[in-house]
Design a protein around this motif. Structure first.
Motif, PDB file in Angstrom:
ATOM      1  N   ASP A  48       0.818  -1.217   0.000  1.00  0.00           N
ATOM      2  CA  ASP A  48       0.000   0.000   0.000  1.00  0.00           C
ATOM      3  C   ASP A  48       0.851   1.265   0.000  1.00  0.00           C
ATOM      4  O   ASP A  48       0.333   2.351   0.164  1.00  0.00           O
ATOM      5  CB  ASP A  48      -0.961  -0.015   1.184  1.00  0.00           C
ATOM      6  N   THR A  49       2.147   1.126  -0.176  1.00  0.00           N
ATOM      7  CA  THR A  49       3.017   2.301  -0.291  1.00  0.00           C
ATOM      8  C   THR A  49       3.916   2.129  -1.511  1.00  0.00           C
ATOM      9  O   THR A  49       4.276   1.002  -1.872  1.00  0.00           O
ATOM     10  CB  THR A  49       3.904   2.482   0.963  1.00  0.00           C
ATOM     11  N   PRO A  50       4.285   3.240  -2.150  1.00  0.00           N
ATOM     12  CA  PRO A  50       5.153   3.150  -3.337  1.00  0.00           C
ATOM     13  C   PRO A  50       6.494   2.464  -3.069  1.00  0.00           C
ATOM     14  O   PRO A  50       6.980   1.706  -3.893  1.00  0.00           O
ATOM     15  CB  PRO A  50       5.361   4.611  -3.742  1.00  0.00           C
ATOM     16  N   ALA A  51       7.069   2.702  -1.910  1.00  0.00           N
ATOM     17  CA  ALA A  51       8.376   2.100  -1.602  1.00  0.00           C
ATOM     18  C   ALA A  51       8.263   0.581  -1.553  1.00  0.00           C
ATOM     19  O   ALA A  51       9.141  -0.131  -2.066  1.00  0.00           O
ATOM     20  CB  ALA A  51       8.909   2.637  -0.276  1.00  0.00           C
ATOM     21  N   LEU A  52       7.206   0.078  -0.954  1.00  0.00           N
ATOM     22  CA  LEU A  52       7.019  -1.370  -0.876  1.00  0.00           C
ATOM     23  C   LEU A  52       6.691  -1.956  -2.248  1.00  0.00           C
ATOM     24  O   LEU A  52       7.065  -3.088  -2.550  1.00  0.00           O
ATOM     25  CB  LEU A  52       5.933  -1.731   0.136  1.00  0.00           C
ATOM     26  N   PHE A  53       5.993  -1.183  -3.085  1.00  0.00           N
ATOM     27  CA  PHE A  53       5.700  -1.652  -4.430  1.00  0.00           C
ATOM     28  C   PHE A  53       6.989  -1.800  -5.228  1.00  0.00           C
ATOM     29  O   PHE A  53       7.178  -2.777  -5.957  1.00  0.00           O
ATOM     30  CB  PHE A  53       4.737  -0.698  -5.148  1.00  0.00           C
ATOM     31  N   GLU A  54       7.900  -0.856  -5.052  1.00  0.00           N
ATOM     32  CA  GLU A  54       9.210  -0.946  -5.721  1.00  0.00           C
ATOM     33  C   GLU A  54       9.976  -2.176  -5.228  1.00  0.00           C
ATOM     34  O   GLU A  54      10.617  -2.867  -6.018  1.00  0.00           O
ATOM     35  CB  GLU A  54      10.022   0.329  -5.491  1.00  0.00           C
ATOM     36  N   ASP A  55       9.893  -2.446  -3.927  1.00  0.00           N
ATOM     37  CA  ASP A  55      10.537  -3.654  -3.372  1.00  0.00           C
ATOM     38  C   ASP A  55       9.948  -4.910  -3.988  1.00  0.00           C
ATOM     39  O   ASP A  55      10.679  -5.844  -4.337  1.00  0.00           O
ATOM     40  CB  ASP A  55      10.369  -3.714  -1.854  1.00  0.00           C
ATOM     41  N   LEU A  56       8.622  -4.926  -4.114  1.00  0.00           N
ATOM     42  CA  LEU A  56       7.946  -6.078  -4.713  1.00  0.00           C
ATOM     43  C   LEU A  56       8.443  -6.308  -6.135  1.00  0.00           C
ATOM     44  O   LEU A  56       8.786  -7.438  -6.513  1.00  0.00           O
ATOM     45  CB  LEU A  56       6.425  -5.877  -4.719  1.00  0.00           C
ATOM     46  N   GLN A  57       8.502  -5.252  -6.911  1.00  0.00           N
ATOM     47  CA  GLN A  57       8.976  -5.375  -8.288  1.00  0.00           C
ATOM     48  C   GLN A  57      10.418  -5.865  -8.334  1.00  0.00           C
ATOM     49  O   GLN A  57      10.774  -6.685  -9.191  1.00  0.00           O
ATOM     50  CB  GLN A  57       8.838  -4.037  -9.021  1.00  0.00           C
ATOM     51  N   GLU A  58      11.237  -5.394  -7.427  1.00  0.00           N
ATOM     52  CA  GLU A  58      12.643  -5.810  -7.380  1.00  0.00           C
ATOM     53  C   GLU A  58      12.746  -7.304  -7.032  1.00  0.00           C
ATOM     54  O   GLU A  58      13.526  -8.033  -7.654  1.00  0.00           O
ATOM     55  CB  GLU A  58      13.412  -4.972  -6.354  1.00  0.00           C
ATOM     56  N   HIS A  59      11.945  -7.756  -6.078  1.00  0.00           N
ATOM     57  CA  HIS A  59      11.949  -9.180  -5.709  1.00  0.00           C
ATOM     58  C   HIS A  59      11.460 -10.041  -6.879  1.00  0.00           C
ATOM     59  O   HIS A  59      12.017 -11.110  -7.136  1.00  0.00           O
ATOM     60  CB  HIS A  59      11.090  -9.444  -4.475  1.00  0.00           C
ATOM     61  N   GLN A  60      10.452  -9.584  -7.583  1.00  0.00           N
ATOM     62  CA  GLN A  60       9.939 -10.335  -8.731  1.00  0.00           C
ATOM     63  C   GLN A  60      11.001 -10.425  -9.831  1.00  0.00           C
ATOM     64  O   GLN A  60      11.188 -11.482 -10.438  1.00  0.00           O
ATOM     65  CB  GLN A  60       8.653  -9.696  -9.264  1.00  0.00           C
ATOM     66  N   LYS A  61      11.708  -9.316 -10.051  1.00  0.00           N
ATOM     67  CA  LYS A  61      12.779  -9.308 -11.059  1.00  0.00           C
ATOM     68  C   LYS A  61      13.915 -10.244 -10.641  1.00  0.00           C
ATOM     69  O   LYS A  61      14.397 -11.045 -11.451  1.00  0.00           O
ATOM     70  CB  LYS A  61      13.309  -7.878 -11.247  1.00  0.00           C
ATOM     71  N   ASP A  62      14.324 -10.174  -9.381  1.00  0.00           N
ATOM     72  CA  ASP A  62      15.398 -11.047  -8.867  1.00  0.00           C
ATOM     73  C   ASP A  62      15.008 -12.519  -8.961  1.00  0.00           C
ATOM     74  O   ASP A  62      15.833 -13.373  -9.303  1.00  0.00           O
ATOM     75  CB  ASP A  62      15.735 -10.703  -7.417  1.00  0.00           C
ATOM     76  N   LEU A  63      13.752 -12.805  -8.674  1.00  0.00           N
ATOM     77  CA  LEU A  63      13.266 -14.180  -8.745  1.00  0.00           C
ATOM     78  C   LEU A  63      13.292 -14.692 -10.181  1.00  0.00           C
ATOM     79  O   LEU A  63      13.704 -15.825 -10.438  1.00  0.00           O
ATOM     80  CB  LEU A  63      11.846 -14.248  -8.170  1.00  0.00           C
TER      81      LEU A  63
END
Length: 140
Positions: A48-63
């Motif tokens: 629910d925050t932009p910073a966490l959304f960026e983290d999510l995208q980074e984890h998805q990319k790393d995965l």
């Protein structure tokens, strides 16, 4: 009197066993990657925050990168295994040495792959804890 020289290098059979173990570990990693991919794409991890959304995208990319690396390493290991059967039949010491060198490179790649995936999982667990803690605070 001739001295018998004992080889300290592992036998091809031992290398074969180790290669089979690595292939099994990569199969397990593939299952873990599928699990984490589904988890990160589930509604539970909608930040629910932009910073966490960026983290999510980074984890998805790393995965996705980890999945690609694991597949490439698995392909190399399978080729390595195919070469083994020929080496065991030929008993050619030159080929044995080349195989053992290749095995050592694959061992280093495997260790790196496992370490990188451990780091990735650690990051995803931290991310998940952050999301769940925020949700828990909201619900109270």
């Amino acid at each position: 009197m001739e001295k018998e020289i004992k080889s300290t290098a592992p036998s091809l059979e031992l290398l074969h066993d180790e290669s089979r173990k690595w292939l099994s570990e990569l199969e397990f990693l593939a299952d873990e990657i599928t699990f984490f991919s589904r988890l990160l794409n589930s509604y539970v991890f909608e930040p629910d925050t932009p910073a966490l959304f960026e983290d999510l995208q980074e984890h998805q990319k790393d995965l996705a990168q980890a999945e690609k690396k694991c597949k490439a390493l698995k392909k190399q290991l399978q080729e390595h295994e195919n070469q083994l059967s020929g080496l065991l039949d030929l008993a050619n010491t030159t080929l044995d040495a080349a195989y053992k060198d290749k095995h050592q490179y694959l061992k280093e790649d495997m260790e790196l792959c496992l370490a990188e995936f451990q780091r990735l999982k650690h990051g995803m667990f931290r991310y998940g804890q952050t999301i769940l803690k925020k949700r828990h605070r909201k619900d109270q």
